[in-house]
Design an enzyme around this catalytic site. Structure first.
Site, short mmCIF file in Angstrom:
data_model
loop_
_atom_site.label_atom_id
_atom_site.label_comp_id
_atom_site.label_asym_id
_atom_site.label_seq_id
_atom_site.Cartn_x
_atom_site.Cartn_y
_atom_site.Cartn_z
N ASP A 86 29.85 16.09 25.81
CA ASP A 86 30.35 17.63 25.38
C ASP A 86 29.82 18.28 26.89
OD1 ASP A 86 28.13 18.59 24.37
OD2 ASP A 86 28.78 19.83 23.15
N CYS A 134 0.32 -0.66 0.22
CA CYS A 134 0.52 0.20 -0.14
C CYS A 134 0.37 1.52 0.42
CB CYS A 134 -0.94 -0.14 1.05
SG CYS A 134 -1.86 -1.10 0.67
#
Length: 559
Positions: free
Chosen positions: A487, A23
């Site tokens: 970080d 589909c």
């Protein structure tokens, strides 16, 4: 002379009626065939289509292509309160402007009620866009508060009760099959089997029969075709055997149980989609529902969608900022962790930018809205998550190709099974039973569902944890990651500071903590709250404050 790059637009909208990977592939082909479309990606688990096309491509053409392929683009109604209309000419001008807005199916404007009832294709436009259209036409408008999730909740409840009903009516067939295998005679009378199976076949199975009809009418063969064809064949065979006077080995149970089990699979699939959508909903919930707009020094509460660039907004302590903007007056500490991941609040003052969705600290702010609606940073993050969930992993392209021929192959095998049994001398009934068995056991289409569902649910889980993935290809490559470098704090920590150690020059750490916490008890700063919390944990009695003054960016003074 350099050619100017062609302007493009991106459309994301839901598609109903898809049941398997064939589909989604069919919808992609239909959308890609529309002139001006550059790329089209359909996500089965999210039930959405994302199209990148030239700016002159009309959304109505995309919707028409989806519907021509045998599927539906859901509509929704948006009700707006409109002011400034004085006559029928105003109504006509406003309806014309709304009907020309991309994504609008129809618009009905009422002069006596001062409302605009607009039917739109879900996802192609928003209440904010319609308000902007109305204001450009010379009127004023605001969305009427409504529970947009009521219809969705009602549909979910209806599907749940349909599943429960199908399971309850189908359960006796399991007992009947075991009893008939053990004794050779059925436990349930023929008429009772017919009574139990009929509601499941006609009511619970209606969605499959209707879906199969639409698919076949459009020249496609999807998952619904298998379910419908298998259940119709089983139910019809049972009726024929019952009419012949047979009381055993009826196939009503096949017609009922296959529908019940596939419904259960659909229910699990819908749960996965809701969990995925919860990630986007969680991001959207960061934006407050109302904003306090300042006009002539007076605060007026309005829906956040009614905020326009240039409006002056009041933000009280502890509230979320309703729109991207610049601080006009006031100072405060802003929690921007929803954007940066940094748990420590940052000081902001006049002339500095703030982001919609971030949390104001202890100060009262007045800001000037600069970016609203779909252009805001939070809206762009939401679109990034939605785009990632609608993208396809490389392996899924292979899955789609296989799934696109799955249904025709199963039907062909069922026909070959019937012919083969007849060829070896079996009667029509035996050959038909074996052909039906092949159709029934082939109904679950996990092949085309597993990959998109895994991608969508995985990205949804990541988004709820603050992890945004660019697209499915990036998620697929993530399995090769060997090292991750972080970080900043707050990413791996608990998200707020704590006092981990005390060092006093004179050696009296409790006296130091008592003085620091006593001074900080008047502060709303995150570090100050951490000091006060540590003092309470250690049972330190705080001194009363005679005076307190916060020094933004420099600390505080206290006596």
């Amino acid at each position: 002379m350099l050619d100017r790059p062609e302007k493009t637009a991106e459309y994301v909208f839901p598609v109903d009626g898809m049941t398997c990977a064939s589909c989604s592939l069919r919808v992609e082909k239909a959308l890609s065939a529309v002139p001006g479309v550059k790329t089209a990606a359909v996500n089965l688990s999210a039930m959405t289509a994302r199209v990148e096309a030239a700016s002159d491509v009309r959304p109505a053409d995309l919707v028409a292509a989806v519907e021509a392929a045998g599927y539906e683009a859901p509509r929704e109604e948006i009700l707006l309160d409109v002011s400034g209309m004085t006559c029928a000419a105003c109504v006509a001008r406003l309806e014309k402007a709304l009907n020309a807005t991309p994504g609008v199916v129809s618009a009905r404007v009422s002069l006596p009620a001062e409302t605009a009832d607009v039917t739109v294709v879900s996802g192609l436009t928003s209440a904010a866009s319609l308000v902007e259209t109305i204001e450009n036409a010379g009127f004023e408008a605001k969305p009427r508060a409504d529970d947009g999730h009521a219809a969705q909740r009602s549909g979910d409840q209806r599907e749940t009760w349909t599943l429960i009903g199908a399971m309850v009516l189908s359960a006796p067939f399991l007992v009947n099959m075991i009893y008939e295998i053990a004794t050779g005679a059925p436990l349930l009378a023929s008429w009772l089997q017919l009574v139990l199976a009929t509601p499941v076949f006609l009511v619970a199975g209606a969605r499959f029969h209707i879906g199969a009809y639409k698919a076949l009418r459009a020249g496609a063969a999807n998952m619904d075709v298998l379910v419908s064809l298998g259940s119709i064949a089983a139910f019809g065979l049972a009726l024929w055997r019952m009419a012949q006077g047979h009381a055993h080995h009826l196939t009503f149970e096949a017609a009922a149980l296959v529908i019940a089990f596939v419904l259960f699979g659909k229910w699990l699939e819908a749960r996965a989609r809701r969990a995925t959508g919860g990630a986007v909903a969680a991001l959207a919930s960061l934006r407050p529902p109302v904003a306090r707009i300042l006009k002539d020094g007076v605060e007026t509460e309005s829906p956040v969608d009614a905020v326009k660039a240039g409006d002056r907004l009041a933000v009280r302590p502890g509230e979320r900022i309703p729109a991207d903007g610049v601080i006009v007056s006031g100072r405060s500490e802003i929690d921007e962790s929803m954007l940066t991941g940094e748990s420590r609040p940052v000081a902001r003052g006049p002339g500095e930018e703030v982001a919609g969705g971030s949390v104001n600290g202890a100060g009262r702010l007045e800001i000037r809205a600069t970016t609203v609606g779909s252009a805001s940073r939070l809206s762009r993050i939401i679109r990034l998550v939605e785009r990632a969930q609608s993208s396809k992993a490389p392996i899924q392209h292979l899955v789609d190709k296989i799934a696109s021929i799955f249904v025709p192959a199963v039907v062909a095998l069922a026909v070959a099974t019937f012919i083969g049994w007849r060829f070896v001398g079996a009667d029509v009934e035996t050959a038909l039973v074996n052909a039906i068995s092949l159709l029934v056991v082939s109904c679950p289409c996990a092949l085309g569902l597993a990959t998109p569902a895994a991608v969508a649910v995985g990205m949804g889980a990541g988004a709820r944890s603050g992890i945004l993935v660019k697209d499915a290809s990036a998620l697929d490559l993530a399995r090769k990651i060997q090292t991750i470098v972080f970080d900043k704090t707050g990413t791996l920590t608990i998200g707020h500071p704590v006092v981990s150690a005390l060092v006093a020059l004179d050696g009296d750490e409790m006296a130091l903590l008592r003085l620091a916490a006593s001074a900080e008890q008047g502060s709303e700063h995150a570090l100050g709250r951490a000091i006060v919390t540590r003092a309470k944990q250690d049972g330190v009695d705080l001194l009363a404050l005679d005076s307190f003054e916060a020094k933004p960016g420099r600390g505080l003074e206290a006596r």
